[in-house]
Design a protein around this motif. Structure first.
Motif, PDB file in Angstrom:
ATOM      1  N   ALA A  26     -18.239   7.410 -22.286  1.00 46.18           N
ATOM      2  CA  ALA A  26     -18.755   8.109 -23.473  1.00 46.18           C
ATOM      3  C   ALA A  26     -18.600   7.241 -24.715  1.00 46.18           C
ATOM      4  O   ALA A  26     -19.498   7.142 -25.558  1.00 46.18           O
ATOM      5  CB  ALA A  26     -18.021   9.441 -23.664  1.00 46.18           C
ATOM      6  N   ARG A  27     -17.457   6.569 -24.823  1.00 47.66           N
ATOM      7  CA  ARG A  27     -17.225   5.707 -26.005  1.00 47.66           C
ATOM      8  C   ARG A  27     -18.101   4.453 -25.944  1.00 47.66           C
ATOM      9  O   ARG A  27     -18.555   3.943 -26.974  1.00 47.66           O
ATOM     10  CB  ARG A  27     -15.745   5.297 -26.109  1.00 47.66           C
ATOM     11  CG  ARG A  27     -14.784   6.387 -26.423  1.00 47.66           C
ATOM     12  CD  ARG A  27     -15.264   7.324 -27.505  1.00 47.66           C
ATOM     13  NE  ARG A  27     -15.585   6.716 -28.782  1.00 47.66           N
ATOM     14  CZ  ARG A  27     -16.304   7.307 -29.746  1.00 47.66           C
ATOM     15  NH1 ARG A  27     -16.800   8.519 -29.558  1.00 47.66           N
ATOM     16  NH2 ARG A  27     -16.555   6.708 -30.876  1.00 47.66           N
ATOM     17  N   ILE A  28     -18.287   3.930 -24.745  1.00 47.55           N
ATOM     18  CA  ILE A  28     -19.106   2.715 -24.590  1.00 47.55           C
ATOM     19  C   ILE A  28     -20.544   3.011 -25.026  1.00 47.55           C
ATOM     20  O   ILE A  28     -21.151   2.255 -25.793  1.00 47.55           O
ATOM     21  CB  ILE A  28     -19.034   2.221 -23.114  1.00 47.55           C
ATOM     22  CG1 ILE A  28     -17.627   1.688 -22.823  1.00 47.55           C
ATOM     23  CG2 ILE A  28     -20.099   1.170 -22.827  1.00 47.55           C
ATOM     24  CD1 ILE A  28     -17.317   1.507 -21.345  1.00 47.55           C
ATOM     25  N   LEU A  29     -21.073   4.149 -24.576  1.00 49.79           N
ATOM     26  CA  LEU A  29     -22.435   4.534 -24.965  1.00 49.79           C
ATOM     27  C   LEU A  29     -22.515   4.752 -26.476  1.00 49.79           C
ATOM     28  O   LEU A  29     -23.399   4.198 -27.152  1.00 49.79           O
ATOM     29  CB  LEU A  29     -22.849   5.825 -24.225  1.00 49.79           C
ATOM     30  CG  LEU A  29     -24.138   6.485 -24.703  1.00 49.79           C
ATOM     31  CD1 LEU A  29     -25.341   5.566 -24.510  1.00 49.79           C
ATOM     32  CD2 LEU A  29     -24.371   7.815 -23.975  1.00 49.79           C
ATOM     33  N   ALA A  30     -21.569   5.532 -27.024  1.00 51.77           N
ATOM     34  CA  ALA A  30     -21.619   5.839 -28.460  1.00 51.77           C
ATOM     35  C   ALA A  30     -21.501   4.561 -29.287  1.00 51.77           C
ATOM     36  O   ALA A  30     -22.213   4.384 -30.287  1.00 51.77           O
ATOM     37  CB  ALA A  30     -20.515   6.824 -28.830  1.00 51.77           C
ATOM     38  N   THR A  31     -20.625   3.640 -28.864  1.00 56.06           N
ATOM     39  CA  THR A  31     -20.436   2.400 -29.626  1.00 56.06           C
ATOM     40  C   THR A  31     -21.700   1.540 -29.575  1.00 56.06           C
ATOM     41  O   THR A  31     -22.114   0.963 -30.596  1.00 56.06           O
ATOM     42  CB  THR A  31     -19.212   1.617 -29.083  1.00 56.06           C
ATOM     43  OG1 THR A  31     -18.084   2.490 -29.143  1.00 56.06           O
ATOM     44  CG2 THR A  31     -18.933   0.379 -29.894  1.00 56.06           C
ATOM     45  N   LEU A  66     -21.272  -5.449 -24.161  1.00 53.50           N
ATOM     46  CA  LEU A  66     -22.571  -5.639 -23.500  1.00 53.50           C
ATOM     47  C   LEU A  66     -22.414  -5.635 -21.976  1.00 53.50           C
ATOM     48  O   LEU A  66     -23.235  -5.051 -21.255  1.00 53.50           O
ATOM     49  CB  LEU A  66     -23.209  -6.954 -23.962  1.00 53.50           C
ATOM     50  CG  LEU A  66     -23.583  -7.007 -25.451  1.00 53.50           C
ATOM     51  CD1 LEU A  66     -23.995  -8.430 -25.846  1.00 53.50           C
ATOM     52  CD2 LEU A  66     -24.702  -6.024 -25.777  1.00 53.50           C
ATOM     53  N   ASP A  67     -21.334  -6.255 -21.480  1.00 56.76           N
ATOM     54  CA  ASP A  67     -21.111  -6.266 -20.031  1.00 56.76           C
ATOM     55  C   ASP A  67     -20.862  -4.851 -19.514  1.00 56.76           C
ATOM     56  O   ASP A  67     -21.356  -4.464 -18.451  1.00 56.76           O
ATOM     57  CB  ASP A  67     -19.942  -7.186 -19.673  1.00 56.76           C
ATOM     58  CG  ASP A  67     -20.314  -8.661 -19.846  1.00 56.76           C
ATOM     59  OD1 ASP A  67     -21.528  -8.960 -19.930  1.00 56.76           O
ATOM     60  OD2 ASP A  67     -19.388  -9.504 -19.908  1.00 56.76           O
ATOM     61  N   ALA A  68     -20.095  -4.090 -20.277  1.00 59.41           N
ATOM     62  CA  ALA A  68     -19.823  -2.714 -19.841  1.00 59.41           C
ATOM     63  C   ALA A  68     -21.111  -1.888 -19.859  1.00 59.41           C
ATOM     64  O   ALA A  68     -21.382  -1.102 -18.942  1.00 59.41           O
ATOM     65  CB  ALA A  68     -18.764  -2.072 -20.747  1.00 59.41           C
ATOM     66  N   LEU A  69     -21.938  -2.084 -20.885  1.00 58.92           N
ATOM     67  CA  LEU A  69     -23.227  -1.367 -20.936  1.00 58.92           C
ATOM     68  C   LEU A  69     -24.114  -1.775 -19.760  1.00 58.92           C
ATOM     69  O   LEU A  69     -24.880  -0.974 -19.230  1.00 58.92           O
ATOM     70  CB  LEU A  69     -23.943  -1.650 -22.266  1.00 58.92           C
ATOM     71  CG  LEU A  69     -23.314  -0.972 -23.493  1.00 58.92           C
ATOM     72  CD1 LEU A  69     -23.870  -1.562 -24.794  1.00 58.92           C
ATOM     73  CD2 LEU A  69     -23.536   0.538 -23.464  1.00 58.92           C
ATOM     74  N   THR A  70     -23.965  -3.041 -19.338  1.00 57.35           N
ATOM     75  CA  THR A  70     -24.717  -3.511 -18.173  1.00 57.35           C
ATOM     76  C   THR A  70     -24.225  -2.802 -16.905  1.00 57.35           C
ATOM     77  O   THR A  70     -25.024  -2.382 -16.064  1.00 57.35           O
ATOM     78  CB  THR A  70     -24.568  -5.042 -18.017  1.00 57.35           C
ATOM     79  OG1 THR A  70     -24.939  -5.654 -19.263  1.00 57.35           O
ATOM     80  CG2 THR A  70     -25.446  -5.581 -16.900  1.00 57.35           C
TER      81      THR A  70
END
Ligand code: SAM
Length: 337
Positions: A26-31, A66-70
């Motif tokens: 949730a934080r990764i998406l929001a960020t 960016l890697d986490a979003l990937t």
């Protein structure tokens, strides 16, 4: 972790860590949304150092984000070049008509959920989004995302309700963007729809009616759904999209009664909501959403099909059916005797 899958066997302690870290996506998406990562990539800025510069962020930190979003398939990565997944390209790029970032990038949910312990102790909500002032602030943003999310389910709902009929009279209660009413108006080109919601929210509805070119076939019933006059024998279809969960049992049952009166004989009430199983043991989403209502409303909750069936029958809907609309929960249709 699948808490309701008996074949999975008892979960080990790793499942507890997975649950604890369930907050991270949730934080990764929001960020990503807050730093306009998707918009920068759409504009052709595709390496971590350049995206970091464009977002006024730290380069090493941006590469990690960016890697986490990937990993969550919001981005693709080839060498050191990042691209947008179709999902991100459609819904996370600023300026696109289906942009959902206003809601997905907001910290509002996050802030509320950190107080869950307090709210479970007291049973008192942090916000009452169903109250007019709060609703008029909160819903114009939320309903834009709901429109995008519910568009396909709304088309299937309209197909089931219209079923080839013409000239239906429809009331869309707490219509938000009007997504359910618009779908009926598109499925029945002779339909006339009354859009009901708070006055400020209806201004957002009008934007969507224009976009779908259905404005001339809409009327408006502004006000609190508990107070407006729905009349008698006026409508063939009453739409209740995602409203019962914030109203709670007493108000919703009163509403079912008023709509039974407002519908003509054979008229249909259509309830779209999050529905847990009758034992209230799953699936997780409606039960999570029930807690979301605990945090954000005075009396909201998510209700089972068994409860809906009983309440609708008591209100005068002799027949209650469900329709698969390709969503997390079925559409519930009550037919007035
Ligand atoms: C979760 S949104 C659902 C909107 C739309 N039906 C949909 O499914 O996308 C809830 C809507 O109910 C409206 N609403 C909430 N409480 C209301 C009330 N007491 N009277 C009228 N409208 C209300 C809000 O303004 C908002 O548009």
């Amino acid at each position: 972790m699948k808490p309701n899958d008996p074949k999975a066997g008892p979960p080990g302690p790793e499942a507890l860590l997975q649950l604890q870290f369930a907050m991270a996506p949730a934080r990764i998406l929001a960020t990503g949304v807050q730093l306009s990562v998707f918009t920068h990539i759409a504009q052709g800025t595709t390496s971590a150092d350049k995206i970091a510069k464009a977002a006024s962020a730290n380069e090493r930190a941006m590469r990690m984000l960016l890697d986490a979003l990937t990993a969550f398939q919001l981005l693709s990565k080839k060498g050191s070049t990042y691209g947008l997944s179709p999902l991100a390209a459609d819904f996370l790029v600023e300026g696109k008509p289906d942009y959902m970032g206003e809601f997905l990038g907001s910290d509002r949910m996050w802030e509320s959920w950190t107080s869950l312990d307090k709210v479970v102790r007291t049973g008192k909500p942090l916000h009452k989004v169903e109250a007019k002032e709060a609703a008029e602030q909160f819903f114009p943003v939320l309903v834009k995302s709901l429109h995008v999310m519910n568009r396909d389910a709304a088309r299937r709902t309209a197909e089931a309700l219209v079923a080839g009929r013409k000239g239906l009279r429809v009331i869309d209660v707490a219509c938000g963007s009007g997504v359910w009413g618009i779908a009926v108006a598109e499925a029945d080109r002779d339909a006339r729809v009354t859009a009901q919601d708070f006055p400020v929210v209806l201004e957002t509805t009008k934007v969507y009616l224009e976009r779908h070119k259905v404005t001339p076939r809409f009327d408006f019933l502004p006000g609190d759904l508990k107070e407006v006059d729905y009349g008698k024998d006026r409508y063939d279809v009453a739409l209740l999209g995602n409203i019962v969960h914030s109203e709670g049992e007493k108000s919703s049952r009163a509403l079912f009664g008023k709509l039974a009166k407002a519908l003509r004989p054979g008229g249909k009430i259509a309830v779209i909501d999050m529905i847990p199983n009758d034992e209230r043991t799953g699936p997780p989403f409606p039960l999570i959403f029930a807690l979301n209502m605990l945090l954000h409303t005075e009396l909201g909750d998510c209700y089972t099909l068994d409860e809906y069936t009983r309440w609708l029958r008591e209100a005068g809907f002799g027949k209650v059916d469900t329709v698969d609309i390709g969503s997390h929960s079925p559409l519930i249709v009550g037919t007035k005797a």
